[in-house]
Design an enzyme around this catalytic site. Structure first.
Site, PDB file in Angstrom:
ATOM      1  N   TYR A 143      51.239 -13.718 -15.735  1.00 32.91           N
ATOM      2  CA  TYR A 143      50.865 -12.952 -16.930  1.00 32.91           C
ATOM      3  C   TYR A 143      50.091 -11.687 -16.564  1.00 32.91           C
ATOM      4  O   TYR A 143      50.110 -10.703 -17.300  1.00 32.91           O
ATOM      5  CB  TYR A 143      49.982 -13.790 -17.863  1.00 32.91           C
ATOM      6  N   LYS A 194      55.380 -25.333  -8.436  1.00 25.79           N
ATOM      7  CA  LYS A 194      56.759 -25.199  -7.952  1.00 25.79           C
ATOM      8  C   LYS A 194      56.670 -24.927  -6.454  1.00 25.79           C
ATOM      9  O   LYS A 194      57.198 -23.929  -5.932  1.00 25.79           O
ATOM     10  CB  LYS A 194      57.464 -24.065  -8.729  1.00 25.79           C
ATOM     11  N   ASP A 226      59.737 -28.405 -13.090  1.00 25.80           N
ATOM     12  CA  ASP A 226      60.985 -28.820 -13.758  1.00 25.80           C
ATOM     13  C   ASP A 226      60.959 -30.324 -14.020  1.00 25.80           C
ATOM     14  O   ASP A 226      61.302 -30.797 -15.100  1.00 25.80           O
ATOM     15  CB  ASP A 226      62.221 -28.388 -12.945  1.00 25.80           C
ATOM     16  N   ASP A 250      51.945 -22.543 -20.370  1.00 25.93           N
ATOM     17  CA  ASP A 250      52.443 -22.057 -21.665  1.00 25.93           C
ATOM     18  C   ASP A 250      53.613 -22.926 -22.116  1.00 25.93           C
ATOM     19  O   ASP A 250      53.673 -23.396 -23.254  1.00 25.93           O
ATOM     20  CB  ASP A 250      52.871 -20.588 -21.511  1.00 25.93           C
ATOM     21  N   ASP A 254      53.741 -26.396 -24.981  1.00 23.28           N
ATOM     22  CA  ASP A 254      54.611 -26.466 -26.162  1.00 23.28           C
ATOM     23  C   ASP A 254      55.398 -27.783 -26.184  1.00 23.28           C
ATOM     24  O   ASP A 254      55.582 -28.391 -27.238  1.00 23.28           O
ATOM     25  CB  ASP A 254      55.609 -25.292 -26.189  1.00 23.28           C
TER      26      ASP A 254
END
Ligand code: IPM
Ligand code: MG
Length: 361
Positions: A143, A194, A226, A250, A254
């Site tokens: 970001y 990751k 993942d 982020d 959700d």
């Protein structure tokens, strides 16, 4: 003299003003019950600020926040501002607020309430009992990493660039928050990265592993992002506390939110090393239902509870609010997003009135 706290209110856009009104009434009631007082000051952010003064985060807003004991934010954004250049977008105001106040730690709890098990899109046996805390790094990663931008080469071919970068210091401070959070919960921390592909994740994993040595009571595991996304919908009860970087957090927050039935239920706390925190719902400004008295104010009200718990050090006040939410759900009251057959559909205002009544009881 009862203790007085200064609270900055940032209603923002869309349903923001409706839901924050409910939260303010709830906070005033709790303050009266608990014997402290609150002074509210309102600031501009997001599209509302763009329209009023031409920028999404006026300096006056940041100053107001810095002078307060805590910031209650509703939501920002809307169709009206979607095509503005990046410096003028509502989201830029929100990111500026986070970095301007140094809010590197974002706590996003996702708890499935027994009353709402049926509202989840997943089967009851999958979501019953889910209680996850996502600790998202909030002021670093892709970001904010440099270089960023859209650059053209000599031939005029454009290239969009963002940089995912974390310094050791940035990793260490969020890891400590997460380890301490896990210690106060069930003692299990899953760090999501990751590391099989990204160097930045390799360093992340190394530092989190190192720091965890000082927390023998916390059982640390690692998971690729993942797989974590898949495990969250396959067997979410395996998670207690999750710590991850800005972008992964982020996305995963959700997913975690949706386990609970509605993103309209989830609060968040954004905290820095010092200074006021920002407390805001995980959901957005829902411009499609703005001004229609249809919004679910519960995520905003639960954010006010987090303001009391983490921002002002009033856990009892927070518990009062959380108890009131349970009560209105037990009464069968539901806004549209969590409605189910046989229950009572109410709007934002009625939900607010019911919460106030439940606090009195
Ligand atoms: C969130 C939102 C924000 C983010 C947007 C609105 C900038 O999605 O708080 O999760 O990406 O952090
Ligand atoms: Mg998001």
């Amino acid at each position: 003299m009862p203790k007085n706290y200064r609270i900055t209110l940032l209603p923002g856009d869309g349903i923001g003003p409706e839901i924050i009104t409910v939260a303010v009434e709830v906070l005033e009631k709790v303050a009266a019950l608990e014997g402290f007082s609150l002074t509210f000051h309102q600031g501009l952010i997001g599209g509302a600020a763009i329209n009023a003064v031409g920028e999404p985060l006026p300096a006056a807003t940041l100053d107001l926040c810095r002078q307060s004991d805590g910031v209650l934010l509703a939501a920002i954004g809307g169709y009206e501002w979607d095509n503005l250049p990046r410096p003028l977008r509502p989201e830029t105001g929100l990111l500026g607020l986070r970095s301007g106040l140094g809010l590197f730690a974002n706590l996003r709890p996702a708890r499935v309430l027994p009353q709402l098990v049926a509202a989840s899109s997943l089967r009851p046996e999958v979501v019953t009992g889910v209680d996850i805390m996502v600790v998202r790094e909030l002021t670093g990663g892709v970001y904010f990493g440099q270089p960023k931008g859209v650059f053209a080469d000599e031939a005029g071919h454009r290239r969009g660039v963002n940089t995912m970068a974390y310094t050791e210091a940035e990793i260490d401070r969020i890891a400590r928050v997460a380890l301490e959070t896990a210690q106060k919960r069930n003692g299990r921390l899953c760090s999501v990265d990751k590391a099989n592909v990204l160097e930045v994740s390799q360093l992340w994993r190394e530092r989190v592993t190192e720091l965890a040595k000082a927390y023998p009571g916390v059982e640390l595991t690692h998971m690729y992002v993942d797989n974590a996304a898949m495990q969250l919908v396959r067997y979410p009860r395996q998670f207690d506390t999750i710590v991850t970087g800005n972008l992964f957090g982020d996305i995963l927050s959700d997913i975690a939110a949706m386990l609970t039935g509605s993103i309209g239920m989830l609060p968040s706390a954004s905290l820095g090393a010092t200074g006021p925190g920002v407390f805001e719902p995980v959901h957005g400004s829902a411009p499609d239902i703005a001004g229609q008295d249809k919004a679910n104010p519960i995520a905003q009200v639960l954010s006010a509870a987090l303001l009391l718990r983490y921002g002002l050090g009033h856990p009892r006040g927070a518990e009062r609010i959380e108890g009131a939410v349970q009560k209105v759900l037990d009464q069968g009251l539901r806004t549209g997003d969590i409605m189910a057959p046989g229950l009572t559909l109410v709007g934002c205002r009625r939900m607010g009135e019911a919460l106030l009544a439940a606090l009195e009881a």
